[in-house]
Design a protein around this motif. Structure first.
Motif, PDB file in Angstrom:
ATOM      1  N   ARG A  46       5.061  -0.648 -13.185  1.00 47.03           N
ATOM      2  CA  ARG A  46       3.944   0.275 -13.356  1.00 47.03           C
ATOM      3  C   ARG A  46       4.224   1.331 -14.423  1.00 47.03           C
ATOM      4  N   ARG A  80       2.167   1.702  -3.425  1.00 47.25           N
ATOM      5  CA  ARG A  80       1.141   2.202  -4.345  1.00 47.25           C
ATOM      6  C   ARG A  80       1.021   3.712  -4.242  1.00 47.25           C
ATOM      7  N   VAL A  81       0.946   4.218  -3.005  1.00 42.91           N
ATOM      8  CA  VAL A  81       0.821   5.665  -2.825  1.00 42.91           C
ATOM      9  C   VAL A  81       2.078   6.372  -3.324  1.00 42.91           C
ATOM     10  N   GLU A  85       0.827  -1.196   0.000  1.00 44.00           N
ATOM     11  CA  GLU A  85       0.000   0.000   0.000  1.00 44.00           C
ATOM     12  C   GLU A  85       0.868   1.255   0.000  1.00 44.00           C
ATOM     13  N   GLU A 112       3.857   9.637 -10.169  1.00 41.12           N
ATOM     14  CA  GLU A 112       3.231   9.876 -11.467  1.00 41.12           C
ATOM     15  C   GLU A 112       2.478  11.203 -11.484  1.00 41.12           C
ATOM     16  N   ALA A 113       1.814  11.536 -10.375  1.00 41.35           N
ATOM     17  CA  ALA A 113       1.043  12.774 -10.323  1.00 41.35           C
ATOM     18  C   ALA A 113       1.942  14.006 -10.425  1.00 41.35           C
ATOM     19  N   TRP A 164       0.709   9.508   3.394  1.00 39.50           N
ATOM     20  CA  TRP A 164       0.151   8.200   3.777  1.00 39.50           C
ATOM     21  C   TRP A 164       0.626   7.906   5.189  1.00 39.50           C
ATOM     22  N   ASP A 219       1.762   6.528  -7.017  1.00 37.90           N
ATOM     23  CA  ASP A 219       0.715   7.491  -7.367  1.00 37.90           C
ATOM     24  C   ASP A 219       1.269   8.910  -7.324  1.00 37.90           C
ATOM     25  N   MET A 220       1.966   9.237  -6.244  1.00 37.97           N
ATOM     26  CA  MET A 220       2.490  10.587  -6.074  1.00 37.97           C
ATOM     27  C   MET A 220       3.594  10.890  -7.085  1.00 37.97           C
TER      28      MET A 220
END
Length: 261
Positions: free
Chosen positions: A67, A34-35, A31, A41-42, A249, A38-39
């Protein structure tokens, strides 16, 4: 540097074994990854140049490249055994490079392929550093991350203001670990013992033990005296040159802090 002619299946087996051992301590490990992705890529897009800091076997590099297949990664670590597994796992993949360096050496960034980097990512690794050396490391990282790039650290960041909650979580997690160990899961010292018993990796395991001690014989081979809070990490990143920083997170015991350069 020691190299070993293990076949691909052996590298994969040790990589997966490392992940399972880490998950024994951190059931929410995926998890936080994943975060983190996410961050990444963002904030810096789908094709980042990533520095996998204190990379170990390359767990973050593996997840980044699966990913974000157009990304590239540079893993840096000092542990010869874990780096052998990383190099074997990614052999032939030109997207991943690994560098041997001691993060306590002020000149370690000079050993890297030329920067700066879009993202510097690390997880469950920097807790072995005491407060002032970690502050100095953060200062050096400010020069490694490009303007607009990110640094993220997911690690043990306790909140000592809630002792009753912390005690209950500790008891619960210990019970869960004992149950998983009874089912055959390896802990830190057990994993290193198994690695040292593999004829193909016994020599490089001994190299590692000469540097850091044998986890099967040393009760604590990590820093267990100083753990910084998430607030400390965020404020220190701002002090050393990051424009913004905060927790993105958290679990009851750990947190992921992001600094935007």
């Amino acid at each position: 540097m020691t190299t070993h002619a293990l076949n691909e299946a052996d590298w994969k087996r040790w990589q997966e074994s490392w992940d399972r051992q880490q998950e024994w301590y951190l059931p929410d490990r995926e998890e936080r990854f994943r975060v983190m992705l996410d961050m990444t890529e963002a904030l810096v897009g789908p094709e980042p140049r990533v520095l996998d800091l204190a990379c170990g076997t390359g767990s973050i590099s593996d997840r980044v490249l699966r990913r974000l297949p157009n990304a590239t990664t540079v893993g840096v670590d000092r542990d010869p055994a874990l780096l052998s597994i990383a190099r074997g796992t990614f052999a032939g993949d030109r997207r991943a490079t690994f560098v041997t360096a001691d993060l306590s050496d002020p000149d370690w960034p000079t050993l890297l392929p030329e920067g700066p980097y879009d993202a510097v990512l690390t997880a469950t690794a920097l807790h072995w550093m005491h407060t002032e050396p970690l502050r100095a490391l953060y200062g050096r990282l400010a020069g490694v991350v490009r303007e607009g790039g990110v640094f993220m650290n997911a690690d043990h960041m306790p909140d000592e203001s809630t002792p009753r909650i912390n005690a209950a979580v500790h008891i619960y997690e210990e019970e869960q670990r004992k149950r998983r160990q009874a089912e055959g899961a390896l802990d830190w010292s057990g994993w290193w013992r198994a690695l040292s018993e593999d004829p193909a990796l016994a020599a490089v395991a001994q190299e590692r033990f000469a540097l850091f001690g044998n986890p099967a014989e040393v009760r604590h081979d990590h820093n267990n005296e100083e753990f910084q809070t998430a607030a400390w990490h965020a404020s220190t990143l701002r002090e050393v040159g990051f424009a913004e920083s905060r927790t993105v997170w958290a679990s009851p015991t750990d947190a992921l802090v992001l600094g935007l350069r």
